[in-house]
Design a protein around this motif. Structure first.
Motif, PDB file in Angstrom:
ATOM      1  N   PRO A   1      -8.760   4.044  -2.991  1.00 56.57           N
ATOM      2  CA  PRO A   1      -8.841   5.196  -4.308  1.00 56.57           C
ATOM      3  C   PRO A   1      -7.444   5.629  -4.466  1.00 56.57           C
ATOM      4  CG  PRO A   1     -10.279   5.670  -2.130  1.00 56.57           C
ATOM      5  CD  PRO A   1      -9.269   4.427  -1.622  1.00 56.57           C
ATOM      6  N   ASP A   2      -7.353   6.262  -5.501  1.00 61.63           N
ATOM      7  CA  ASP A   2      -6.111   6.982  -6.032  1.00 61.63           C
ATOM      8  C   ASP A   2      -5.503   7.730  -4.851  1.00 61.63           C
ATOM      9  OD1 ASP A   2      -6.865   5.744  -8.122  1.00 61.63           O
ATOM     10  OD2 ASP A   2      -7.014   7.580  -9.324  1.00 61.63           O
ATOM     11  N   ASN A   3      -4.363   7.780  -4.646  1.00 63.82           N
ATOM     12  CA  ASN A   3      -3.767   8.816  -3.822  1.00 63.82           C
ATOM     13  C   ASN A   3      -3.916   8.831  -2.495  1.00 63.82           C
ATOM     14  OD1 ASN A   3      -2.596  10.184  -6.284  1.00 63.82           O
ATOM     15  ND2 ASN A   3      -4.516  11.248  -6.374  1.00 63.82           N
ATOM     16  N   SER A   4      -3.884   7.337  -2.083  1.00 67.13           N
ATOM     17  CA  SER A   4      -4.280   7.145  -0.627  1.00 67.13           C
ATOM     18  C   SER A   4      -3.205   7.258   0.675  1.00 67.13           C
ATOM     19  CB  SER A   4      -4.926   6.031  -0.444  1.00 67.13           C
ATOM     20  OG  SER A   4      -6.480   5.812  -1.143  1.00 67.13           O
ATOM     21  N   PHE A   5      -2.259   6.690   0.048  1.00 66.24           N
ATOM     22  CA  PHE A   5      -0.992   6.435   1.081  1.00 66.24           C
ATOM     23  C   PHE A   5       0.217   7.421   1.037  1.00 66.24           C
ATOM     24  CE2 PHE A   5      -3.700   2.799   0.464  1.00 66.24           C
ATOM     25  CZ  PHE A   5      -3.815   2.328   1.568  1.00 66.24           C
ATOM     26  N   GLY A   6       0.919   7.522   1.960  1.00 62.09           N
ATOM     27  CA  GLY A   6       2.234   8.274   1.886  1.00 62.09           C
ATOM     28  C   GLY A   6       3.367   7.490   2.001  1.00 62.09           C
ATOM     29  N   LEU A   7       3.244   6.220   2.066  1.00 62.61           N
ATOM     30  CA  LEU A   7       4.235   5.064   1.804  1.00 62.61           C
ATOM     31  C   LEU A   7       3.617   3.706   1.399  1.00 62.61           C
ATOM     32  CD1 LEU A   7       7.117   3.841   2.213  1.00 62.61           C
ATOM     33  CD2 LEU A   7       6.475   3.737   4.667  1.00 62.61           C
ATOM     34  N   VAL A   8       4.392   3.401   0.364  1.00 57.68           N
ATOM     35  CA  VAL A   8       3.532   1.885   0.011  1.00 57.68           C
ATOM     36  C   VAL A   8       4.784   0.867  -0.230  1.00 57.68           C
ATOM     37  CG1 VAL A   8       1.602   2.742  -1.144  1.00 57.68           C
ATOM     38  CG2 VAL A   8       3.587   2.387  -2.347  1.00 57.68           C
ATOM     39  N   CYS A   9       4.590  -0.278   0.175  1.00 56.97           N
ATOM     40  CA  CYS A   9       5.480  -1.103   0.002  1.00 56.97           C
ATOM     41  C   CYS A   9       5.373  -2.682  -0.210  1.00 56.97           C
ATOM     42  CB  CYS A   9       6.206  -1.658   1.837  1.00 56.97           C
ATOM     43  SG  CYS A   9       6.504   0.082   2.673  1.00 56.97           S
ATOM     44  N   CYS A  10       6.186  -3.192  -0.756  1.00 59.57           N
ATOM     45  CA  CYS A  10       6.011  -4.752  -1.492  1.00 59.57           C
ATOM     46  C   CYS A  10       7.337  -5.445  -1.429  1.00 59.57           C
ATOM     47  CB  CYS A  10       5.446  -4.477  -2.683  1.00 59.57           C
ATOM     48  SG  CYS A  10       5.141  -6.355  -3.434  1.00 59.57           S
ATOM     49  N   VAL A  11       7.758  -5.910  -0.343  1.00 61.32           N
ATOM     50  CA  VAL A  11       9.338  -6.571  -0.104  1.00 61.32           C
ATOM     51  C   VAL A  11       9.214  -8.011  -0.487  1.00 61.32           C
ATOM     52  CG1 VAL A  11      11.259  -6.757   1.409  1.00 61.32           C
ATOM     53  CG2 VAL A  11       9.751  -4.716   1.402  1.00 61.32           C
ATOM     54  N   GLU A  12      10.184  -8.363  -1.243  1.00 56.81           N
ATOM     55  CA  GLU A  12      10.620  -9.779  -1.542  1.00 56.81           C
ATOM     56  C   GLU A  12       9.411 -10.427  -2.037  1.00 56.81           C
ATOM     57  OE1 GLU A  12      12.726 -12.030   1.406  1.00 56.81           O
ATOM     58  OE2 GLU A  12      14.051 -10.490   1.900  1.00 56.81           O
ATOM     59  N   ALA A  13       8.547  -9.767  -3.010  1.00 56.58           N
ATOM     60  CA  ALA A  13       7.388 -10.423  -3.180  1.00 56.58           C
ATOM     61  C   ALA A  13       6.996 -10.420  -5.225  1.00 56.58           C
ATOM     62  CB  ALA A  13       6.049  -9.955  -2.624  1.00 56.58           C
ATOM     63  N   LEU A  14       7.674  -9.273  -5.390  1.00 53.90           N
ATOM     64  CA  LEU A  14       7.296  -9.106  -6.885  1.00 53.90           C
ATOM     65  C   LEU A  14       7.450 -10.433  -7.888  1.00 53.90           C
ATOM     66  CD1 LEU A  14       8.756  -5.951  -7.662  1.00 53.90           C
ATOM     67  CD2 LEU A  14       6.246  -6.190  -7.120  1.00 53.90           C
ATOM     68  N   GLU A  15       8.668 -11.089  -7.470  1.00 53.35           N
ATOM     69  CA  GLU A  15       8.931 -12.190  -8.137  1.00 53.35           C
ATOM     70  C   GLU A  15       8.082 -13.479  -7.970  1.00 53.35           C
ATOM     71  OE1 GLU A  15      12.052  -9.563  -7.517  1.00 53.35           O
ATOM     72  OE2 GLU A  15      10.772 -10.687  -6.180  1.00 53.35           O
ATOM     73  N   VAL A  16       7.190 -13.423  -7.166  1.00 52.37           N
ATOM     74  CA  VAL A  16       5.945 -14.521  -7.103  1.00 52.37           C
ATOM     75  C   VAL A  16       5.009 -13.980  -7.302  1.00 52.37           C
ATOM     76  CG1 VAL A  16       7.606 -15.929  -5.250  1.00 52.37           C
ATOM     77  CG2 VAL A  16       5.869 -14.089  -4.242  1.00 52.37           C
ATOM     78  N   MET A  17       4.780 -13.142  -8.005  1.00 55.16           N
ATOM     79  CA  MET A  17       3.542 -12.572  -8.603  1.00 55.16           C
ATOM     80  C   MET A  17       3.401 -12.541 -10.082  1.00 55.16           C
ATOM     81  SD  MET A  17       2.780  -8.894  -6.440  1.00 55.16           S
ATOM     82  CE  MET A  17       2.755  -8.798  -4.772  1.00 55.16           C
ATOM     83  N   PRO A  18       2.342 -12.792 -10.904  1.00 56.26           N
ATOM     84  CA  PRO A  18       2.555 -13.389 -12.159  1.00 56.26           C
ATOM     85  C   PRO A  18       3.132 -12.300 -13.200  1.00 56.26           C
ATOM     86  CG  PRO A  18       0.299 -13.825 -11.493  1.00 56.26           C
ATOM     87  CD  PRO A  18       1.167 -13.137 -10.316  1.00 56.26           C
ATOM     88  N   ASP A  19       2.786 -11.071 -12.793  1.00 58.29           N
ATOM     89  CA  ASP A  19       3.493  -9.926 -13.628  1.00 58.29           C
ATOM     90  C   ASP A  19       3.948  -8.859 -12.601  1.00 58.29           C
ATOM     91  OD1 ASP A  19       3.755  -7.756 -15.194  1.00 58.29           O
ATOM     92  OD2 ASP A  19       1.369  -7.494 -15.910  1.00 58.29           O
ATOM     93  N   MET A  20       5.036  -8.605 -12.750  1.00 55.93           N
ATOM     94  CA  MET A  20       5.877  -7.713 -11.678  1.00 55.93           C
ATOM     95  C   MET A  20       5.163  -6.149 -11.991  1.00 55.93           C
ATOM     96  SD  MET A  20       9.678  -8.783 -10.986  1.00 55.93           S
ATOM     97  CE  MET A  20      10.137  -8.745 -12.727  1.00 55.93           C
ATOM     98  N   GLU A  21       4.763  -5.874 -13.174  1.00 61.51           N
ATOM     99  CA  GLU A  21       4.458  -4.441 -13.524  1.00 61.51           C
ATOM    100  C   GLU A  21       3.091  -4.125 -12.934  1.00 61.51           C
ATOM    101  OE1 GLU A  21       5.080  -2.745 -17.209  1.00 61.51           O
ATOM    102  OE2 GLU A  21       6.709  -4.217 -17.849  1.00 61.51           O
ATOM    103  N   ALA A  22       1.923  -5.080 -12.903  1.00 60.62           N
ATOM    104  CA  ALA A  22       0.770  -4.701 -12.582  1.00 60.62           C
ATOM    105  C   ALA A  22       0.864  -4.135 -10.991  1.00 60.62           C
ATOM    106  CB  ALA A  22       0.055  -6.070 -12.557  1.00 60.62           C
ATOM    107  N   PRO A  23       1.591  -5.003  -9.865  1.00 62.48           N
ATOM    108  CA  PRO A  23       1.611  -4.270  -8.645  1.00 62.48           C
ATOM    109  C   PRO A  23       2.223  -3.091  -8.607  1.00 62.48           C
ATOM    110  CG  PRO A  23       3.125  -6.441  -8.751  1.00 62.48           C
ATOM    111  CD  PRO A  23       2.195  -6.340 -10.005  1.00 62.48           C
ATOM    112  N   LEU A  24       3.155  -3.115  -9.475  1.00 59.13           N
ATOM    113  CA  LEU A  24       4.030  -1.716  -9.268  1.00 59.13           C
ATOM    114  C   LEU A  24       3.075  -0.553  -9.844  1.00 59.13           C
ATOM    115  CD1 LEU A  24       7.758  -2.713 -10.725  1.00 59.13           C
ATOM    116  CD2 LEU A  24       6.842  -1.872  -8.241  1.00 59.13           C
TER     117      LEU A  24
END
Length: 274
Positions: free
Chosen positions: A140-163
């Motif tokens: 759900p929305d607003n679930s986590f106090g900290l979210v991380c995605c390290v050294e990975a955006l560049e191997v995803m088709p669209d960097m904006e979608a995960p962000l």
């Protein structure tokens, strides 16, 4: 004439093989779809950390310690690590004696998560490992106090979608930790300048964006979701994980939905298969 056609075919095949090699081994299957990418990582998993010593040598200094300072203001938030790989970020946090929170670690690859399970075995149920392939994330929305995605955006088709999706599941006032690939990474099609990366994040809604050098292939990036930080209620995976069938957060400790009866499977390594 036939020899010209033959040479043309050879050239086309050679170019195709070169591009396929680049896609698989340099961009790590970014554009081949999550199932194929997950399958590739399954095959690379056992040796994936080889050659990453330069990056991981500073995990305590550049990842764990700065996050611990932030977490002092938000006791025991539930943490999400997207594209956890072999679990390097959960490991960096969990081995710190001052860390008291729990981590949900997600990846597209069962093989990578199984390597993470071996690395994180000593920490028991303080980390949950989840195989999930697509966006949106099953929270759900607003679930986590900290979210991380390290050294990975560049191997995803669209960097904006995960962000975008990490912003959605982040609580107001919560912190994002991610990274920006540099020119030295060589993935030029995925490189954004510091200002371009900052603008992308501001457009999504992040504020207090800090981009600092980390190591030659990546900068470390932190940012916040606007709003007043509210003490978290969710403490475990079952508090936030949606049922894959009815999309309600009504899973019990056995991962059985109390509304529709659907149940998630878990393999022998403890990886939950969503």
């Amino acid at each position: 004439m036939e020899w010209i056609i033959g040479i043309g075919i050879v050239v086309v095949v050679a170019i195709a093989l070169y591009l396929l090699d680049r896609e698989i081994y340099f961009y790590e299957g970014t554009h081949l779809g999550p199932r194929i990418q997950g399958w590739l990582y399954d095959h690379w998993a056992k040796k994936y950390d080889q050659g990453k010593q330069e990056s991981q040598a500073r995990d305590t200094e550049m990842l764990a310690q700065p996050l611990l300072k932030v977490l002092q203001k938000t006791p025991s938030p539930l943490i999400l690590d997207l594209a956890t790989g072999t679990g390097r970020l959960p490991y960096a946090l969990l081995r710190e004696s001052d860390f008291r929170s729990r981590v949900i670690a997600i990846d597209v690859s069962v093989g990578m998560l199984e390597q993470a399970a071996k690395r994180l075995d000593e920490f028991g149920d303080r980390v949950a490992l989840l195989r999930h392939l697509n966006f949106p994330l099953p929270f759900p929305d607003n679930s986590f106090g900290l979210v991380c995605c390290v050294e990975a955006l560049e191997v995803m088709p669209d960097m904006e979608a995960p962000l975008h999706d990490l912003y959605r599941v982040l609580r107001p006032g919560g912190l994002l930790l991610t990274s920006r690939g540099t020119q030295a990474s060589g993935r030029l099609a995925k490189v954004r300048t510091v200002e371009q990366f900052r603008q992308m994040m501001e457009t999504i809604g992040y504020e207090q964006i800090e981009i600092i050098p980390w190591w030659r292939w990546f900068d470390r990036v932190t940012a916040r979701k606007p709003g007043k930080c509210i003490p978290p209620k969710a403490q475990e995976l079952t508090d936030v994980l949606k049922c894959p069938k009815c999309k309600e957060t009504r899973l019990n400790a056995d991962l059985l939905c109390q509304d529709c009866g659907a149940q998630l499977a878990k393999n022998q390594a403890g990886v939950i298969l969503y």
